[in-house]
Design a protein around this motif. Structure first.
Motif, PDB file in Angstrom:
ATOM      1  N   SER A   1     -15.384  -3.759 -13.405  1.00  0.00           N
ATOM      2  CA  SER A   1     -15.605  -5.079 -14.000  1.00  0.00           C
ATOM      3  C   SER A   1     -16.866  -5.741 -13.464  1.00  0.00           C
ATOM      4  O   SER A   1     -17.276  -6.786 -13.941  1.00  0.00           O
ATOM      5  CB  SER A   1     -14.400  -5.986 -13.696  1.00  0.00           C
ATOM      6  OG  SER A   1     -14.240  -6.114 -12.282  1.00  0.00           O
TER       7      SER A   1
ATOM      8  N   TYR B   1       0.818  -1.221   0.000  1.00  0.00           N
ATOM      9  CA  TYR B   1       0.000   0.000   0.000  1.00  0.00           C
ATOM     10  C   TYR B   1       0.852   1.272   0.000  1.00  0.00           C
ATOM     11  O   TYR B   1       0.475   2.295  -0.589  1.00  0.00           O
ATOM     12  CB  TYR B   1      -0.998  -0.023   1.174  1.00  0.00           C
ATOM     13  CG  TYR B   1      -2.159  -0.948   0.871  1.00  0.00           C
ATOM     14  CD1 TYR B   1      -2.176  -2.265   1.319  1.00  0.00           C
ATOM     15  CD2 TYR B   1      -3.191  -0.510   0.049  1.00  0.00           C
ATOM     16  CE1 TYR B   1      -3.211  -3.124   0.979  1.00  0.00           C
ATOM     17  CE2 TYR B   1      -4.228  -1.363  -0.297  1.00  0.00           C
ATOM     18  CZ  TYR B   1      -4.227  -2.667   0.161  1.00  0.00           C
ATOM     19  OH  TYR B   1      -5.251  -3.514  -0.191  1.00  0.00           O
TER      20      TYR B   1
ATOM     21  N   ARG C   1       1.528   1.925  -3.552  1.00  0.00           N
ATOM     22  CA  ARG C   1       0.350   2.437  -4.272  1.00  0.00           C
ATOM     23  C   ARG C   1       0.056   3.882  -3.865  1.00  0.00           C
ATOM     24  O   ARG C   1      -0.343   4.711  -4.682  1.00  0.00           O
ATOM     25  CB  ARG C   1      -0.860   1.549  -3.989  1.00  0.00           C
ATOM     26  CG  ARG C   1      -0.780   0.212  -4.698  1.00  0.00           C
ATOM     27  CD  ARG C   1      -1.932  -0.668  -4.347  1.00  0.00           C
ATOM     28  NE  ARG C   1      -3.200  -0.098  -4.794  1.00  0.00           N
ATOM     29  CZ  ARG C   1      -4.390  -0.556  -4.368  1.00  0.00           C
ATOM     30  NH1 ARG C   1      -4.441  -1.532  -3.469  1.00  0.00           N
ATOM     31  NH2 ARG C   1      -5.500  -0.034  -4.818  1.00  0.00           N
TER      32      ARG C   1
HETATM   33  C1  BV8 Z   1     -18.211  -7.731   1.976  1.00  0.00           C
HETATM   34  C2  BV8 Z   1      -9.924  -1.877  -1.631  1.00  0.00           C
HETATM   35  C3  BV8 Z   1     -19.595  -8.442   3.741  1.00  0.00           C
HETATM   36  C4  BV8 Z   1      -8.578  -2.430  -1.344  1.00  0.00           C
HETATM   37  C5  BV8 Z   1     -11.242  -3.632  -2.695  1.00  0.00           C
HETATM   38  C6  BV8 Z   1     -19.431 -14.514  -3.614  1.00  0.00           C
HETATM   39  C7  BV8 Z   1     -20.485 -13.804  -4.148  1.00  0.00           C
HETATM   40  C8  BV8 Z   1     -20.685 -12.465  -3.802  1.00  0.00           C
HETATM   41  C9  BV8 Z   1     -19.820 -11.837  -2.924  1.00  0.00           C
HETATM   42  C10 BV8 Z   1     -18.785 -12.544  -2.417  1.00  0.00           C
HETATM   43  C11 BV8 Z   1     -18.580 -13.883  -2.743  1.00  0.00           C
HETATM   44  N1  BV8 Z   1     -17.469 -14.298  -2.079  1.00  0.00           N
HETATM   45  C12 BV8 Z   1     -16.971 -13.270  -1.343  1.00  0.00           C
HETATM   46  C13 BV8 Z   1     -17.760 -12.210  -1.530  1.00  0.00           C
HETATM   47  C14 BV8 Z   1     -17.625 -10.904  -0.955  1.00  0.00           C
HETATM   48  C15 BV8 Z   1     -16.495 -10.134  -1.605  1.00  0.00           C
HETATM   49  C16 BV8 Z   1     -16.509 -10.224  -3.104  1.00  0.00           C
HETATM   50  O1  BV8 Z   1     -17.292  -9.566  -3.765  1.00  0.00           O
HETATM   51  N2  BV8 Z   1     -15.621 -11.066  -3.655  1.00  0.00           N
HETATM   52  C17 BV8 Z   1     -15.564 -11.212  -5.099  1.00  0.00           C
HETATM   53  C18 BV8 Z   1     -14.114 -11.465  -5.515  1.00  0.00           C
HETATM   54  C19 BV8 Z   1     -16.484 -12.350  -5.504  1.00  0.00           C
HETATM   55  N3  BV8 Z   1     -16.712  -8.767  -1.211  1.00  0.00           N
HETATM   56  C20 BV8 Z   1     -16.221  -8.318  -0.048  1.00  0.00           C
HETATM   57  O2  BV8 Z   1     -15.513  -8.973   0.676  1.00  0.00           O
HETATM   58  C21 BV8 Z   1     -16.648  -6.922   0.334  1.00  0.00           C
HETATM   59  N4  BV8 Z   1     -17.160  -6.978   1.670  1.00  0.00           N
HETATM   60  O3  BV8 Z   1     -18.824  -8.412   1.185  1.00  0.00           O
HETATM   61  O4  BV8 Z   1     -18.514  -7.649   3.317  1.00  0.00           O
HETATM   62  C22 BV8 Z   1     -20.782  -7.582   3.886  1.00  0.00           C
HETATM   63  C23 BV8 Z   1     -21.256  -6.836   2.796  1.00  0.00           C
HETATM   64  C24 BV8 Z   1     -22.389  -6.066   2.945  1.00  0.00           C
HETATM   65  C25 BV8 Z   1     -23.025  -6.023   4.170  1.00  0.00           C
HETATM   66  C26 BV8 Z   1     -22.535  -6.741   5.248  1.00  0.00           C
HETATM   67  C27 BV8 Z   1     -21.417  -7.523   5.111  1.00  0.00           C
HETATM   68  C28 BV8 Z   1     -15.474  -5.964   0.346  1.00  0.00           C
HETATM   69  C29 BV8 Z   1     -14.841  -5.907  -1.006  1.00  0.00           C
HETATM   70  C30 BV8 Z   1     -13.828  -4.763  -1.017  1.00  0.00           C
HETATM   71  C31 BV8 Z   1     -12.458  -5.278  -1.369  1.00  0.00           C
HETATM   72  N5  BV8 Z   1     -11.551  -4.138  -1.536  1.00  0.00           N
HETATM   73  N6  BV8 Z   1     -10.486  -2.523  -2.802  1.00  0.00           N
HETATM   74  C32 BV8 Z   1      -7.615  -2.034  -2.414  1.00  0.00           C
HETATM   75  O5  BV8 Z   1      -7.920  -1.179  -3.248  1.00  0.00           O
HETATM   76  O6  BV8 Z   1      -6.495  -2.605  -2.381  1.00  0.00           O
HETATM   77  S1  BV8 Z   1     -11.843  -4.378  -4.090  1.00  0.00           S
HETATM   78  C33 BV8 Z   1     -11.114  -3.752  -5.496  1.00  0.00           C
HETATM   79  O7  BV8 Z   1     -11.480  -4.581  -6.610  1.00  0.00           O
HETATM   80  C34 BV8 Z   1     -11.671  -2.412  -5.918  1.00  0.00           C
HETATM   81  O8  BV8 Z   1     -11.916  -1.566  -4.850  1.00  0.00           O
HETATM   82  C35 BV8 Z   1     -12.925  -2.735  -6.668  1.00  0.00           C
HETATM   83  O9  BV8 Z   1     -14.045  -2.700  -5.838  1.00  0.00           O
HETATM   84  C36 BV8 Z   1     -12.759  -4.171  -7.017  1.00  0.00           C
HETATM   85  C37 BV8 Z   1     -13.065  -4.402  -8.451  1.00  0.00           C
HETATM   86  O10 BV8 Z   1     -12.168  -3.682  -9.188  1.00  0.00           O
HETATM   87  P1  BV8 Z   1     -12.675  -2.702 -10.347  1.00  0.00           P
HETATM   88  O11 BV8 Z   1     -12.714  -1.351  -9.776  1.00  0.00           O
HETATM   89  O12 BV8 Z   1     -13.901  -3.181 -11.026  1.00  0.00           O
HETATM   90  O13 BV8 Z   1     -11.449  -2.861 -11.275  1.00  0.00           O
HETATM   91  P2  BV8 Z   1     -11.138  -4.100 -12.210  1.00  0.00           P
HETATM   92  O14 BV8 Z   1      -9.675  -4.093 -12.507  1.00  0.00           O
HETATM   93  O15 BV8 Z   1     -11.779  -5.339 -11.679  1.00  0.00           O
HETATM   94  O16 BV8 Z   1     -11.927  -3.713 -13.537  1.00  0.00           O
HETATM   95  C38 BV8 Z   1     -11.534  -2.541 -14.212  1.00  0.00           C
HETATM   96  C39 BV8 Z   1     -12.577  -2.346 -15.276  1.00  0.00           C
HETATM   97  O17 BV8 Z   1     -12.291  -1.134 -15.950  1.00  0.00           O
HETATM   98  C40 BV8 Z   1     -12.559  -3.450 -16.309  1.00  0.00           C
HETATM   99  O18 BV8 Z   1     -13.884  -3.829 -16.605  1.00  0.00           O
HETATM  100  C41 BV8 Z   1     -11.907  -2.786 -17.536  1.00  0.00           C
HETATM  101  O19 BV8 Z   1     -12.461  -3.256 -18.744  1.00  0.00           O
HETATM  102  C42 BV8 Z   1     -12.270  -1.349 -17.331  1.00  0.00           C
HETATM  103  N7  BV8 Z   1     -11.302  -0.402 -17.872  1.00  0.00           N
HETATM  104  C43 BV8 Z   1      -9.946  -0.533 -17.946  1.00  0.00           C
HETATM  105  N8  BV8 Z   1      -9.432   0.579 -18.511  1.00  0.00           N
HETATM  106  C44 BV8 Z   1     -10.472   1.428 -18.789  1.00  0.00           C
HETATM  107  C45 BV8 Z   1     -11.658   0.805 -18.373  1.00  0.00           C
HETATM  108  N9  BV8 Z   1     -12.868   1.380 -18.515  1.00  0.00           N
HETATM  109  C46 BV8 Z   1     -12.912   2.605 -19.074  1.00  0.00           C
HETATM  110  N10 BV8 Z   1     -11.809   3.263 -19.492  1.00  0.00           N
HETATM  111  C47 BV8 Z   1     -10.588   2.710 -19.364  1.00  0.00           C
HETATM  112  N11 BV8 Z   1      -9.505   3.383 -19.792  1.00  0.00           N
END
Ligand code: BV8
Length: 253
Positions: free
Chosen positions: A194, A73, A76
């Motif tokens: 995403s 971090y 970053r």
């Molecule tokens: C929670 C901070 C409980 C840290 C981040 C199964 C089903 C559903 C949920 C879950 C499951 N198993 C586990 C879970 C829960 C889990 C989860 O969702 N897991 C996923 C992997 C399945 N979630 C959690 O744990 C969350 N907490 O659920 O708590 C709860 C909830 C509610 C109420 C009570 C209890 C907490 C998740 C937070 C994790 N922390 N970040 C850090 O930054 O280091 S996550 C991190 O990745 C980001 O913050 C972001 O949220 C996430 C996704 O990233 P994106 O922002 O989408 O980026 P990515 O690279 O994936 O995509 C980029 C996109 O941009 C692409 O589509 C690309 O095409 C596009 N792009 C690229 N360039 C461009 C562009 N678009 C336009 N222009 C460009 N130039």
């Protein structure tokens, strides 16, 4: 200003209202910062490269190797301090000048590029790189320095500061405020995410069932693109300014 009927009664089905003000929620992800040089999580060469998500973005990973996580971090945080907002961030700040309290930016990003572009109503549901959190007293000071050398908490003096970011398995910030805004908005727009992480990826469904129109602006269709009324693909630095011109034009007509 009268509000557009969220059920689209006074619109020709387009995403832009013709006379009423609109309540807009914009959800942003790493893609909106990509053109500022901030790497995304999942694209090739993305952030997780060389780092297993479990190792650097979970409480378990932090407990196992706090120094690795702190250095991850710290690197970053330094990179974000070098980055600058791009036209997509600046366009959303301009839109806020028009919509004021009718616009809320909910970001999954931990960078502060929205704020540096001028946006004032921003919710960082996954926390902020430029803030620390004390594990002893809960104090959340603004923080631009490294944490790997275990500096003392300004509040309690304990050497227990961690990045103020929400890791997997931790509860995101301001969920009630976000759910309220999403369920009341007339237009929900997702930019640069995403759709792979919840609860953020579930907001389009909440918006749609609450009667909002939904629009995705992304380099490629996201995992939840099928839930949107309209999907526009391309770089955010092009799509967002064009969409803001379109919306502001209709709202100020
Ligand atoms: C929670 C901070 C409980 C840290 C981040 C199964 C089903 C559903 C949920 C879950 C499951 N198993 C586990 C879970 C829960 C889990 C989860 O969702 N897991 C996923 C992997 C399945 N979630 C959690 O744990 C969350 N907490 O659920 O708590 C709860 C909830 C509610 C109420 C009570 C209890 C907490 C998740 C937070 C994790 N922390 N970040 C850090 O930054 O280091 S996550 C991190 O990745 C980001 O913050 C972001 O949220 C996430 C996704 O990233 P994106 O922002 O989408 O980026 P990515 O690279 O994936 O995509 C980029 C996109 O941009 C692409 O589509 C690309 O095409 C596009 N792009 C690229 N360039 C461009 C562009 N678009 C336009 N222009 C460009 N130039």
């Amino acid at each position: 200003m009268p509000r557009a009927d969220p059920r689209g009664g006074d619109r020709d089905g387009s995403l832009v209202s013709h006379n009423g003000a609109m309540r807009v929620v914009v959800l942003t992800g790493a893609g909106i910062s990509a053109e500022s040089g901030v790497r995304t999580f999942r694209d090739s060469g993305g952030l997780w490269e060389g780092h297993d998500v479990g190792a650097v973005a979970t409480p378990e990973g932090f407990a196992r190797d706090p120094d690795l996580v702190q250095r991850f971090y710290d690197a970053r945080r330094r990179a974000v301090l070098e980055a600058t907002p791009n036209p997509a961030h600046r366009a959303l700040a301009r839109l806020e000048e028009t919509l004021e309290d009718d616009l809320l930016v909910v970001t999954q990003n931990v960078d502060d590029l929205h704020e540096r572009a001028g946006s004032q109503r921003v919710v960082h549901m996954h926390g902020e790189l430029r803030r620390a959190r004390c594990q002893a007293c809960g104090h959340r000071p603004a923080w631009d320095d490294d944490l790997a050398d275990s500096p003392p908490c300004p509040e309690c003096g304990e050497r227990t500061l961690r990045p103020d970011v929400v890791w997997f398995g931790e509860v995101p910030y301001e969920l009630d405020r976000i759910a309220d805004a999403v369920s009341r908005c007339d237009l929900f727009v997702s930019v640069g995410t995403s759709g792979s992480v919840y609860p953020a990826a579930g907001y389009v469904a909440l918006a749609a069932t609450s009667g909002a129109r939904t629009l995705e602006l992304n380099l490629e269709p996201s995992e939840v693109a099928h839930l949107f009324d309209e999907v526009r693909t391309g770089p955010a630095a092009e799509l967002v300014p064009a969409w803001v011109v379109e919306l502001r034009g209709a709202l100020t007509r």
